[in-house]
Design a protein around this motif. Sequence first.
Motif, PDB file in Angstrom:
ATOM      1  N   VAL B  37      72.075  62.482  12.227  1.00  0.00           N
ATOM      2  CA  VAL B  37      72.239  61.097  11.798  1.00  0.00           C
ATOM      3  C   VAL B  37      73.557  60.950  11.045  1.00  0.00           C
ATOM      4  O   VAL B  37      74.219  61.941  10.709  1.00  0.00           O
ATOM      5  N   ALA B  38      73.919  59.697  10.799  1.00  0.00           N
ATOM      6  CA  ALA B  38      75.187  59.433  10.121  1.00  0.00           C
ATOM      7  C   ALA B  38      75.182  60.071   8.736  1.00  0.00           C
ATOM      8  O   ALA B  38      74.195  59.999   8.002  1.00  0.00           O
ATOM      9  N   GLY B  39      76.298  60.681   8.394  1.00  0.00           N
ATOM     10  CA  GLY B  39      76.410  61.349   7.110  1.00  0.00           C
ATOM     11  C   GLY B  39      76.010  62.807   7.125  1.00  0.00           C
ATOM     12  O   GLY B  39      76.131  63.491   6.111  1.00  0.00           O
ATOM     13  N   TYR B  40      75.547  63.272   8.263  1.00  0.00           N
ATOM     14  CA  TYR B  40      75.142  64.667   8.394  1.00  0.00           C
ATOM     15  C   TYR B  40      75.880  65.292   9.568  1.00  0.00           C
ATOM     16  O   TYR B  40      76.224  64.609  10.531  1.00  0.00           O
ATOM     17  N   VAL B  41      76.090  66.588   9.470  1.00  0.00           N
ATOM     18  CA  VAL B  41      76.773  67.318  10.525  1.00  0.00           C
ATOM     19  C   VAL B  41      75.990  68.580  10.843  1.00  0.00           C
ATOM     20  O   VAL B  41      75.165  69.044  10.053  1.00  0.00           O
ATOM     21  N   ARG B  42      76.291  69.100  12.021  1.00  0.00           N
ATOM     22  CA  ARG B  42      75.640  70.338  12.440  1.00  0.00           C
ATOM     23  C   ARG B  42      76.118  71.504  11.584  1.00  0.00           C
ATOM     24  O   ARG B  42      77.317  71.667  11.368  1.00  0.00           O
ATOM     25  N   LYS B  43      75.182  72.283  11.122  1.00  0.00           N
ATOM     26  CA  LYS B  43      75.546  73.465  10.365  1.00  0.00           C
ATOM     27  C   LYS B  43      76.143  74.503  11.300  1.00  0.00           C
ATOM     28  O   LYS B  43      75.682  74.674  12.440  1.00  0.00           O
ATOM     29  N   VAL B  44      77.183  75.167  10.831  1.00  0.00           N
ATOM     30  CA  VAL B  44      77.837  76.168  11.653  1.00  0.00           C
ATOM     31  C   VAL B  44      76.857  77.297  11.973  1.00  0.00           C
ATOM     32  O   VAL B  44      76.041  77.694  11.146  1.00  0.00           O
ATOM     33  N   GLY B  45      76.942  77.771  13.216  1.00  0.00           N
ATOM     34  CA  GLY B  45      76.041  78.832  13.638  1.00  0.00           C
ATOM     35  C   GLY B  45      74.727  78.348  14.197  1.00  0.00           C
ATOM     36  O   GLY B  45      73.905  79.160  14.632  1.00  0.00           O
ATOM     37  N   THR B  46      74.467  77.048  14.199  1.00  0.00           N
ATOM     38  CA  THR B  46      73.259  76.493  14.803  1.00  0.00           C
ATOM     39  C   THR B  46      73.654  75.688  16.032  1.00  0.00           C
ATOM     40  O   THR B  46      74.784  75.213  16.141  1.00  0.00           O
ATOM     41  N   SER B  47      72.704  75.524  16.922  1.00  0.00           N
ATOM     42  CA  SER B  47      72.982  74.872  18.195  1.00  0.00           C
ATOM     43  C   SER B  47      72.190  73.589  18.314  1.00  0.00           C
ATOM     44  O   SER B  47      71.006  73.551  17.956  1.00  0.00           O
ATOM     45  N   ASN B  48      72.826  72.540  18.823  1.00  0.00           N
ATOM     46  CA  ASN B  48      72.123  71.278  19.037  1.00  0.00           C
ATOM     47  C   ASN B  48      71.587  71.159  20.457  1.00  0.00           C
ATOM     48  O   ASN B  48      71.122  70.093  20.857  1.00  0.00           O
ATOM     49  N   LEU B  49      71.659  72.228  21.209  1.00  0.00           N
ATOM     50  CA  LEU B  49      71.177  72.227  22.590  1.00  0.00           C
ATOM     51  C   LEU B  49      69.734  72.703  22.633  1.00  0.00           C
ATOM     52  O   LEU B  49      69.396  73.758  22.085  1.00  0.00           O
ATOM     53  N   ILE B  50      68.887  71.917  23.289  1.00  0.00           N
ATOM     54  CA  ILE B  50      67.503  72.331  23.504  1.00  0.00           C
ATOM     55  C   ILE B  50      67.208  72.246  24.993  1.00  0.00           C
ATOM     56  O   ILE B  50      67.781  71.419  25.708  1.00  0.00           O
ATOM     57  N   ARG B  51      66.325  73.110  25.436  1.00  0.00           N
ATOM     58  CA  ARG B  51      66.000  73.191  26.857  1.00  0.00           C
ATOM     59  C   ARG B  51      64.510  73.022  27.074  1.00  0.00           C
ATOM     60  O   ARG B  51      63.701  73.474  26.257  1.00  0.00           O
TER      61      ARG B  51
END
Lengths: 193, 293
Positions: B37-51
């Motif tokens: 969501v706005a104001g948040y970013v992906r933490k390094v080392g984690t993936s936003n890809l799901i299968r």
Amino acid sequence: MISVTLFLVFIAGLWINKPAKLKSMRTGRCACNTLCFENHMECHWNSEVWNSILILSCLSALLPLTEGQAGHPEQGLEDLLTILENHKKLFTSSTAHLYTPKIDDIHNCTFRFFDCFLLEMKVVLYEEGSGEDSPGVVMVERTLQHYSQNNCSARHPCELQELTNSTLFFDRMRNFLQKLIDNCGKKNNATCD
Amino acid sequence: HNIARASDLCGPPKKALNTEPVTGNYSLNSSIRIQCVAGYVRKVGTSNLIRCLKEHDKDKPSWTSALPLVCIPDPKNKKAPRPDHQFTSSTTEINTPTISGTSTSITATGYITLPTTTNEVFTTKARTTNQPTLMSTTKEAEPITSTNAITASSIASSIATRQFKSTTSPQTQSSSFTTTTGISLSVKTTANMTANSKVEPSFARSKSTIGGVTSIFILCLAATLFILWWRSRRRDYTNVIVLQLTNQDAVYSDIPVSVIAPNPNNASIDSTAVIGTNHPQADSVQDSDSIHL
């Protein structure tokens, strides 16, 4: 290779140190006692020698593994660069957007963005199907554990870096590793600056 | 055309903390990327890809991720963004005036009775909520009254609507309340709130492999134990040999002195006798040697 060598040494020790057949004794008590004592000493001496050889072999085999990348950091970096090159296709086909630090101002032996590159490389490897036991992932994890002791990411958060596509990330990481190999080869005083 | 069966579809993935919701069904082996969501970013080392994958031990496919997405506040923003609550719930209490009714009865017997008055008051409570929807059930008792008259009865009722306001914590899974007003009115409401929050799956992180070192150490330990056992066995064997040699010495010491001493009177006969006597001893010695060998 090390295990095979140790096994051969062990087998050789068993073969050479096998007990000799005792001959019949037809001499007096003193001579008999002397021969028994010598025989006893010979047995113990051989056993002790082979035990020492075996133990020293084990220690010598363990030392290179324990030193590993600490003793020769450029070797670890070269291995990492090799793994990165071997997985180039994964990076070119990935659709991930990765935190990619800029390395134009890096001219010394620094681990400033090393964690960032390793963590994002791990993301691509996992997304493209590499399991936990794959050589690439194992190498990255091992390197992360070793270099995370410097805690450089606390000073320079990775999330502040720009997001780029995986192809550009691959190029920058390759250049970054090459710079580290060139700058860290002679002296081993890496910093976070 | 290949029609995707319901068993080969994944429903909307569970919403992780501080992520954008994803709707719709997805086919097997499909993959999507979840955004923060706005104001948040992906933490390094984690993936936003799901299968959407089907595991061997499960009948239906499910969403999987090797490095689950973790959204953290954007470090570029100085102010901390508002946390993303899973749900909110609120109701408003409104009091309305009570209305009372009156009833009278007249009999047919010819005489007039005094009128009776019946007052009945009861309250109905209701609740309204915002997203997500609360499931509630209400049970209301029917009010019935009777007058003091012999032959007549009447029903009088008045309704007052009352609403109240309350705030529910996101961590609350369910709540219920019961209230009774008046003589014959009972209202019971049970509200079950379903929280969208879920426990983040704890995937096992990969660890450093030191199998090589461990295997070498185990090999060395096994070799050492074997050598110690072998040496102890050989020591026992050596002790047995020494004992046998000691017994052999005892055989030598049993030779009688009289046989060894020569007799000057009958040299030839005695000499022959001595030779004859020695022969059995030699045989016995050889037998001892062969036995010991």
